[in-house]
Design a protein around this motif. Sequence first.
Motif, PDB file in Angstrom:
ATOM      1  N   THR A  92       0.798  -1.231   0.000  1.00  0.00           N
ATOM      2  CA  THR A  92       0.000   0.000   0.000  1.00  0.00           C
ATOM      3  C   THR A  92       0.827   1.277   0.000  1.00  0.00           C
ATOM      4  O   THR A  92       0.335   2.333  -0.380  1.00  0.00           O
ATOM      5  N   ARG A  93       2.090   1.180   0.404  1.00  0.00           N
ATOM      6  CA  ARG A  93       2.882   2.404   0.494  1.00  0.00           C
ATOM      7  C   ARG A  93       4.350   2.127   0.234  1.00  0.00           C
ATOM      8  O   ARG A  93       4.887   1.114   0.666  1.00  0.00           O
ATOM      9  N   VAL A  94       4.993   3.059  -0.473  1.00  0.00           N
ATOM     10  CA  VAL A  94       6.427   3.023  -0.712  1.00  0.00           C
ATOM     11  C   VAL A  94       7.041   4.214   0.011  1.00  0.00           C
ATOM     12  O   VAL A  94       6.681   5.359  -0.256  1.00  0.00           O
ATOM     13  N   VAL A  95       7.947   3.948   0.928  1.00  0.00           N
ATOM     14  CA  VAL A  95       8.590   5.008   1.704  1.00  0.00           C
ATOM     15  C   VAL A  95      10.060   5.082   1.312  1.00  0.00           C
ATOM     16  O   VAL A  95      10.834   4.149   1.595  1.00  0.00           O
ATOM     17  N   LYS A  96      10.448   6.173   0.682  1.00  0.00           N
ATOM     18  CA  LYS A  96      11.850   6.342   0.303  1.00  0.00           C
ATOM     19  C   LYS A  96      12.634   6.911   1.480  1.00  0.00           C
ATOM     20  O   LYS A  96      12.256   7.906   2.086  1.00  0.00           O
ATOM     21  N   LYS A  97      13.766   6.265   1.796  1.00  0.00           N
ATOM     22  CA  LYS A  97      14.605   6.688   2.911  1.00  0.00           C
ATOM     23  C   LYS A  97      15.814   7.503   2.449  1.00  0.00           C
ATOM     24  O   LYS A  97      16.338   8.321   3.200  1.00  0.00           O
ATOM     25  N   GLY A  98      16.279   7.275   1.248  1.00  0.00           N
ATOM     26  CA  GLY A  98      17.441   7.997   0.753  1.00  0.00           C
ATOM     27  C   GLY A  98      17.962   7.405  -0.534  1.00  0.00           C
ATOM     28  O   GLY A  98      17.434   6.403  -1.037  1.00  0.00           O
TER      29      GLY A  98
END
Length: 208
Positions: A92-98
């Motif tokens: 449901t979600r893609v979280v970019k960290k760097g």
Amino acid sequence: MDNPTQPPDVAQVLKHNRTQLYQHIATRLTLAVALFAMPYAAHLVGYDAALPAFGIPAALFVLIFLALRLRHGSRLKACEKVLRTYPLEYRTRVVKKGSEWKYLGNVHTLRLTVRGQNGAPTLRALNAATVRRWPKEAEKGGAWFAGDPAFGGVVIVPASNDMLFVQPADWAKYEQERAQAEAHRRGLAEQAGISRLLEKEPNIMVGG
């Protein structure tokens, strides 16, 4: 986009990324040819300064860099094997960290989460088509994942059909889980070619 109706067409996704890869190659080859031709073109018009001569070593650099990217940074074949082995599942979600600049391409750090679940591993992602840019469409909604989080897999961004090859950011952290995984799970990872760490930066000696 929490409840997508159907997964993306894998054939279309592969075609899109293969086209991007070919465009990348064609662009670099065109640049190399232009740089090789620079001193000859300058000589024909009577411009005999030393500057155009630098076109030849520059062209060689472009070709060497392209060869490195294709050998170490292209993950299209790896993605194809994963997609033949594992089904697509929605996240449901893609979280970019760097992101990190590497010779093999920009390596992005991300997490794929499912609403109501915790403990998603941090993954290192590399664009399958050697494109360095981060697919911004990924942060506007969810994405499709094929693979095993402890081994790696493929992330497909449905809005753009961009494809990322992923493996755990901390590979050693999941060593015990991989070793103790049931035979069927290990077998799938071996069949997909993700039973070992594939993301390895080439060792390039600079200045001898």
